[in-house]
Design a protein around this motif. Sequence first.
Motif, PDB file in Angstrom:
ATOM      1  N   PRO A 218       0.826  -1.215   0.000  1.00  0.00           N
ATOM      2  CA  PRO A 218       0.000   0.000   0.000  1.00  0.00           C
ATOM      3  C   PRO A 218       0.862   1.266   0.000  1.00  0.00           C
ATOM      4  O   PRO A 218       1.920   1.304   0.639  1.00  0.00           O
ATOM      5  N   ARG A 219       0.384   2.292  -0.700  1.00  0.00           N
ATOM      6  CA  ARG A 219       1.165   3.516  -0.864  1.00  0.00           C
ATOM      7  C   ARG A 219       1.568   4.123   0.473  1.00  0.00           C
ATOM      8  O   ARG A 219       2.683   4.614   0.642  1.00  0.00           O
ATOM      9  N   GLN A 220       0.691   4.068   1.472  1.00  0.00           N
ATOM     10  CA  GLN A 220       0.991   4.708   2.739  1.00  0.00           C
ATOM     11  C   GLN A 220       2.099   3.997   3.516  1.00  0.00           C
ATOM     12  O   GLN A 220       2.648   4.556   4.470  1.00  0.00           O
ATOM     13  N   LEU A 221       2.436   2.773   3.112  1.00  0.00           N
ATOM     14  CA  LEU A 221       3.497   2.030   3.805  1.00  0.00           C
ATOM     15  C   LEU A 221       4.820   2.088   3.065  1.00  0.00           C
ATOM     16  O   LEU A 221       5.850   1.650   3.599  1.00  0.00           O
ATOM     17  N   GLN A 222       4.818   2.570   1.853  1.00  0.00           N
ATOM     18  CA  GLN A 222       6.043   2.594   1.060  1.00  0.00           C
ATOM     19  C   GLN A 222       7.026   3.621   1.604  1.00  0.00           C
ATOM     20  O   GLN A 222       6.641   4.592   2.266  1.00  0.00           O
ATOM     21  N   TYR A 226       9.476   9.935  -4.976  1.00  0.00           N
ATOM     22  CA  TYR A 226       8.884  10.943  -5.857  1.00  0.00           C
ATOM     23  C   TYR A 226       7.639  10.404  -6.552  1.00  0.00           C
ATOM     24  O   TYR A 226       7.638   9.288  -7.074  1.00  0.00           O
ATOM     25  N   ASP A 227       6.557  11.184  -6.523  1.00  0.00           N
ATOM     26  CA  ASP A 227       5.353  10.848  -7.270  1.00  0.00           C
ATOM     27  C   ASP A 227       5.456  11.478  -8.658  1.00  0.00           C
ATOM     28  O   ASP A 227       5.691  12.687  -8.790  1.00  0.00           O
ATOM     29  N   GLY A 228       5.280  10.650  -9.672  1.00  0.00           N
ATOM     30  CA  GLY A 228       5.362  11.160 -11.038  1.00  0.00           C
ATOM     31  C   GLY A 228       4.254  12.157 -11.342  1.00  0.00           C
ATOM     32  O   GLY A 228       3.215  12.207 -10.656  1.00  0.00           O
ATOM     33  N   GLU A 229       4.482  12.936 -12.380  1.00  0.00           N
ATOM     34  CA  GLU A 229       3.497  13.941 -12.785  1.00  0.00           C
ATOM     35  C   GLU A 229       2.175  13.316 -13.204  1.00  0.00           C
ATOM     36  O   GLU A 229       1.130  13.955 -13.162  1.00  0.00           O
ATOM     37  N   ASP A 230       2.250  12.030 -13.600  1.00  0.00           N
ATOM     38  CA  ASP A 230       1.031  11.368 -14.051  1.00  0.00           C
ATOM     39  C   ASP A 230       0.204  10.832 -12.886  1.00  0.00           C
ATOM     40  O   ASP A 230      -0.859  10.248 -13.092  1.00  0.00           O
ATOM     41  N   ASN A 231       0.669  11.004 -11.673  1.00  0.00           N
ATOM     42  CA  ASN A 231      -0.060  10.521 -10.490  1.00  0.00           C
ATOM     43  C   ASN A 231      -1.019  11.620 -10.029  1.00  0.00           C
ATOM     44  O   ASN A 231      -0.576  12.661  -9.519  1.00  0.00           O
ATOM     45  N   PRO A 232      -2.316  11.394 -10.181  1.00  0.00           N
ATOM     46  CA  PRO A 232      -3.277  12.448  -9.811  1.00  0.00           C
ATOM     47  C   PRO A 232      -3.474  12.568  -8.309  1.00  0.00           C
ATOM     48  O   PRO A 232      -4.061  13.537  -7.831  1.00  0.00           O
ATOM     49  N   ASP A 233      -3.002  11.571  -7.557  1.00  0.00           N
ATOM     50  CA  ASP A 233      -3.254  11.566  -6.107  1.00  0.00           C
ATOM     51  C   ASP A 233      -1.922  11.493  -5.370  1.00  0.00           C
ATOM     52  O   ASP A 233      -1.540  10.453  -4.835  1.00  0.00           O
ATOM     53  N   LYS A 234      -1.206  12.596  -5.339  1.00  0.00           N
ATOM     54  CA  LYS A 234       0.148  12.615  -4.795  1.00  0.00           C
ATOM     55  C   LYS A 234       0.115  12.617  -3.265  1.00  0.00           C
ATOM     56  O   LYS A 234      -0.791  13.136  -2.645  1.00  0.00           O
ATOM     57  N   GLY A 235       1.180  12.042  -2.704  1.00  0.00           N
ATOM     58  CA  GLY A 235       1.301  12.003  -1.250  1.00  0.00           C
ATOM     59  C   GLY A 235       1.325  10.582  -0.735  1.00  0.00           C
ATOM     60  O   GLY A 235       0.849   9.645  -1.383  1.00  0.00           O
ATOM     61  N   GLN A 236       1.880  10.396   0.434  1.00  0.00           N
ATOM     62  CA  GLN A 236       1.974   9.047   0.989  1.00  0.00           C
ATOM     63  C   GLN A 236       0.748   8.699   1.829  1.00  0.00           C
ATOM     64  O   GLN A 236       0.306   7.553   1.848  1.00  0.00           O
ATOM     65  N   PHE A 237       0.219   9.658   2.580  1.00  0.00           N
ATOM     66  CA  PHE A 237      -1.000   9.481   3.373  1.00  0.00           C
ATOM     67  C   PHE A 237      -0.837   8.516   4.545  1.00  0.00           C
ATOM     68  O   PHE A 237      -1.811   7.939   5.017  1.00  0.00           O
ATOM     69  N   GLN A 252      -4.964   0.634   6.366  1.00  0.00           N
ATOM     70  CA  GLN A 252      -4.701  -0.619   5.676  1.00  0.00           C
ATOM     71  C   GLN A 252      -3.198  -0.894   5.620  1.00  0.00           C
ATOM     72  O   GLN A 252      -2.416  -0.046   5.228  1.00  0.00           O
ATOM     73  N   TYR A 253      -2.831  -2.126   5.999  1.00  0.00           N
ATOM     74  CA  TYR A 253      -1.430  -2.531   5.962  1.00  0.00           C
ATOM     75  C   TYR A 253      -1.177  -3.644   4.944  1.00  0.00           C
ATOM     76  O   TYR A 253      -0.109  -3.702   4.344  1.00  0.00           O
ATOM     77  N   LEU A 254      -2.123  -4.545   4.758  1.00  0.00           N
ATOM     78  CA  LEU A 254      -1.947  -5.628   3.788  1.00  0.00           C
ATOM     79  C   LEU A 254      -2.202  -5.118   2.369  1.00  0.00           C
ATOM     80  O   LEU A 254      -2.951  -4.148   2.172  1.00  0.00           O
ATOM     81  N   PRO A 255      -1.626  -5.771   1.363  1.00  0.00           N
ATOM     82  CA  PRO A 255      -1.905  -5.399  -0.028  1.00  0.00           C
ATOM     83  C   PRO A 255      -3.392  -5.556  -0.362  1.00  0.00           C
ATOM     84  O   PRO A 255      -4.109  -6.360   0.268  1.00  0.00           O
TER      85      PRO A 255
END
Length: 288
Positions: A218-222, A226-237, A252-255
């Motif tokens: 999950p993105r929040q655990l990574q 850098y978030d690419g320009e094509d990522n509309p939802d930037k941030g780790q959260f 959420q912690y599991l995939p």
Amino acid sequence: MYNAILSRSTVFEFKPVTPPEVEKAVLRAAGLLEKEKNIKIVIPEECVRRIAYGCGGDVRKAMNALELSVIAADESDGVRTVTIESVEQLVQKSAFRYDKDGDEHYDILSAYQKSMRGSDSDAALHYLARLLEAGDLPGACRRLMVCACEDVGLAYPQLIPIVKSCVDIAQAVGLPEARIPLADAVVAVCNAPKSNSAYNGINRAMQDLRNGNSGAIPRQLQNKHYDGEDNPDKGQFYVYPHDCPNHYTRQQYLPDPIKDRKYYEYGDNKNEQAFKAYWDKVKAQNNR
């Protein structure tokens, strides 16, 4: 190659001979030695019994012990009398020697761990003694540590470092003194409450991986990157639990593909049930 040979062979498994049958063999062998050496051999009943019970069910060992006892016996007027002292010296180490690559070795290790798992101190000490008499200190230590983690586990997790300390002492002092800390640890494992909840949990998780059940972290655990320009939802959260009440927040912690998977189930012992009661209360408050 071994399996190919085995499939074309007939396998015979030889069981240990019972002491009463070994006694008969010892007496027959004594008669044969009398004829061979042309002497009279006197072997007291206690010597016959000691040889029979000290050979571990191996008639060949009993024959060797008898022959060496006769050779060591004093002769007077064509008579050799076997003494219990010489027999004791010859058989004291023979009872539980076995091939460390053979079935008996693994049978004893299996019985050792299963006796600890079954909370039978007497049986566990018996099999520990057999391992130590055979000189298998590494095997005795390894199975003891495995049992502390696998079979006692979270029911009494404080026992795991205690067992490790006993094993360290045993390895530091060596045999024969190693038997003392190992006996302490074995009896402690036998009398401890049992739980295999963590053992079952890791087995379920590993089986999931082998079955291909996984997914992206999950993105929040990574790790932040850098978030690419094509990522509309930037941030780790990611939400830092220590900033939240009771140091907990639901996230959420599991995939995604296995986000609802349950690997660990609380054991029914006092320790894990206390954990469960605590987290049930914290998570209920978090849902308000």
